[in-house]
Write a protein that holds these residues in place. Structure first.
Motif, PDB file in Angstrom:
ATOM      1  N   HIS A   5      25.363  12.046  18.229  1.00 10.19           N
ATOM      2  CA  HIS A   5      24.572  12.338  17.105  1.00 10.19           C
ATOM      3  C   HIS A   5      23.430  11.434  17.591  1.00 10.19           C
ATOM      4  O   HIS A   5      23.405  10.128  17.714  1.00 10.19           O
ATOM      5  N   ARG A  54      25.880   7.397  14.093  1.00 11.34           N
ATOM      6  CA  ARG A  54      24.574   7.654  15.009  1.00 11.34           C
ATOM      7  C   ARG A  54      24.494   6.131  15.348  1.00 11.34           C
ATOM      8  O   ARG A  54      23.529   5.721  15.148  1.00 11.34           O
ATOM      9  N   ASN A 111      17.807   9.613   6.110  1.00 11.49           N
ATOM     10  CA  ASN A 111      16.895  10.315   6.952  1.00 11.49           C
ATOM     11  C   ASN A 111      16.921  11.712   6.064  1.00 11.49           C
ATOM     12  O   ASN A 111      16.576  12.735   6.569  1.00 11.49           O
ATOM     13  N   TYR A 145      18.972  13.821   5.096  1.00  7.58           N
ATOM     14  CA  TYR A 145      20.094  15.064   5.347  1.00  7.58           C
ATOM     15  C   TYR A 145      21.345  14.281   5.539  1.00  7.58           C
ATOM     16  O   TYR A 145      21.432  13.269   6.253  1.00  7.58           O
ATOM     17  N   ALA A 146      22.344  14.982   5.229  1.00  8.46           N
ATOM     18  CA  ALA A 146      23.870  14.751   5.648  1.00  8.46           C
ATOM     19  C   ALA A 146      24.333  15.971   6.408  1.00  8.46           C
ATOM     20  O   ALA A 146      24.582  16.788   5.710  1.00  8.46           O
ATOM     21  N   GLN A 147      24.200  15.999   7.823  1.00  7.72           N
ATOM     22  CA  GLN A 147      24.359  17.084   8.568  1.00  7.72           C
ATOM     23  C   GLN A 147      23.400  18.181   8.097  1.00  7.72           C
ATOM     24  O   GLN A 147      22.182  17.959   8.614  1.00  7.72           O
ATOM     25  N   THR A 148      23.684  19.065   7.319  1.00  9.29           N
ATOM     26  CA  THR A 148      22.669  20.028   6.987  1.00  9.29           C
ATOM     27  C   THR A 148      22.377  20.074   5.340  1.00  9.29           C
ATOM     28  O   THR A 148      21.518  20.716   4.814  1.00  9.29           O
ATOM     29  N   ARG A 192      14.981  12.020  10.820  1.00 13.22           N
ATOM     30  CA  ARG A 192      15.500  12.267  12.100  1.00 13.22           C
ATOM     31  C   ARG A 192      14.740  13.547  12.775  1.00 13.22           C
ATOM     32  O   ARG A 192      14.729  14.807  12.220  1.00 13.22           O
ATOM     33  N   HIS A 232      21.193  17.350  13.837  1.00 11.03           N
ATOM     34  CA  HIS A 232      22.303  16.381  13.306  1.00 11.03           C
ATOM     35  C   HIS A 232      23.129  15.783  14.459  1.00 11.03           C
ATOM     36  O   HIS A 232      23.504  14.833  14.645  1.00 11.03           O
ATOM     37  N   SER A 233      23.533  16.962  15.208  1.00 12.49           N
ATOM     38  CA  SER A 233      24.810  16.565  16.488  1.00 12.49           C
ATOM     39  C   SER A 233      23.721  16.979  17.540  1.00 12.49           C
ATOM     40  O   SER A 233      22.647  16.705  18.014  1.00 12.49           O
ATOM     41  N   ASP A 290      20.990  22.594  13.734  1.00 18.28           N
ATOM     42  CA  ASP A 290      19.740  22.392  12.920  1.00 18.28           C
ATOM     43  C   ASP A 290      19.315  23.701  12.166  1.00 18.28           C
ATOM     44  O   ASP A 290      19.015  24.633  12.682  1.00 18.28           O
TER      45      ASP A 290
END
Ligand SMILES: Cc1ncc(C[n+]2csc(CCOP(=O)(O)OP(=O)(O)O)c2C)c(N)n1
Ligand SMILES: [Mg+2]
Length: 320
Positions: free
Chosen positions: A53, A80, A185, A187-190, A249, A253-254, A258
């Motif tokens: 991440h 992260r 940031n 977002y949490a993942q998507t 960010r 995410h990873s 995205d």
């Protein structure tokens, strides 16, 4: 006085005496940015395993915060974690080796990207899972009267984890020297924050009577001044505090997941912490930082790549 000549002598990211220097802050953020870019490229090339991440875009948080902590303070990071680790003073070579699964990695090549440990730096990929551990460590430091404080990093998405609130409650009740850093940031993942977080972030701390510092910024100097106030408060009062940093960010995410509108990402580009802080340096200084970081990372990755993998037989005691 510009201390960047000193910084170059001791190696970027290592010398806390010059961390407040504009050049050093820039160099720390650049080291994080280029490390993460290199990692993403290595993943794409199939040279790395597991996941990662990247911290790209959030560099001002780590650089600003660790410029005002004491070397013995204790840091708990999350999935992260690379940016936090490098700003803490960690060695990119040992981290690169860890990501490659090499025996010379931070934890012998068994932790990968999310589970690292070095000196007083710990990370864990289970969202919120490390927060109660951090509170326990703060209790220990208080009992031992070390004057060391604990910092624990969470994201906006981790505000949905119950363990965080149990930790806020006990930290307030027992007056623990711990700084809860929330890096929002957005977002949490998507999942955008609007769909995942009800109410306000400072309101969550207020419910437990915990003081907060909140900044909407990617300027490392603004992060630094807020962090200095929060860190000094925690150390001086032996009470918990919250540091809420609204950031963005730029990377996925990873590795590539995205779903954000590219136009949205583009609209945040003027918030790039390297652009904002880089404007305080001369072009020659920026070039110098680029050259030093590049040389350091080239050496780190080459050395890590040539290191051996761990002997599987040494896994036995862990598995039995
Ligand atoms: C308990 C738990 N649930 C789910 C995951 C999978 N996961 C990893 S990161 C992440 C999103 C975290 O969002 P946030 O806290 O905002 O941090 P960010 O990734 O934005 O830095 C999720 C759901 C996890 N690691 N741990
Ligand atoms: Mg987030």
């Amino acid at each position: 006085m510009s201390n960047h000549a000193d910084a170059a002598k001791v190696g970027l990211g290592y010398n806390r005496r010059v961390m407040n220097d504009n050049f050093q802050l820039y160099a720390t953020m650049l080291l994080i940015r280029r490390f993460e870019e290199r990692l993403l490229a290595e993943f794409t090339a199939g040279k790395l395993f597991g996941t990662t991440h990247a911290y790209i875009g959030q560099e001002a948080d780590a650089a600003g915060i660790f410029s005002v902590t004491h070397p013995d303070d204790i840091a708990f990071s999350n999935h992260r974690c690379h940016g936090h680790f490098l700003a803490y003073g960690g060695d990119p070579y040992s981290l690169a080796a860890e990501l490659m699964g090499k025996a010379s990695g931070l934890v012998g090549g068994r932790g990968g990207s999310q589970h690292i440990h070095w000196r007083n730096f710990y990370s864990n990929g289970v969202q919120g899972g490390i927060v109660p551990v951090a509170a326990g460590m703060a209790l220990a430091e208080k009992a031992r009267q070390t004057n060391q404080i604990v910092l624990v990093f969470t994201g906006d998405g981790t505000l949905g984890e119950g363990a965080l609130y149990e930790s806020l409650n006990i930290a307030a009740l027992w007056s623990l020297p711990i700084l809860f850093v929330v890096e929002n940031n957005r977002y949490a993942q998507t999942t955008p924050i609007e769909l995942g977080v009800a109410g306000s972030i400072p309101g969550r701390f207020a419910a437990f009577g915990i003081r907060t510092w909140e900044r909407e910024t990617t300027d490392v100097l603004e992060v630094q001044s807020a962090a200095a106030e929060a860190v000094n408060y925690v150390r001086g009062s032996l009470r918990p505090a919250g540091l809420i940093l609204h950031t963005y960010r730029f990377s996925a995410h990873s590795k590539g997941d995205d779903v954000r509108d590219p136009a949205e990402i583009e609209s945040y580009k003027e918030m790039d912490p390297l652009l904002i802080h880089g404007a305080r340096l001369s072009a020659a200084e920026r070039d110098q930082a680029e050259a030093e970081v590049s040389a350091r990372l080239t050496g780190a990755f080459a050395r890590a790549e040539s290191d051996p993998f761990p002997d599987p037989r040494t896994l036995k005691p862990i598995l039995s």
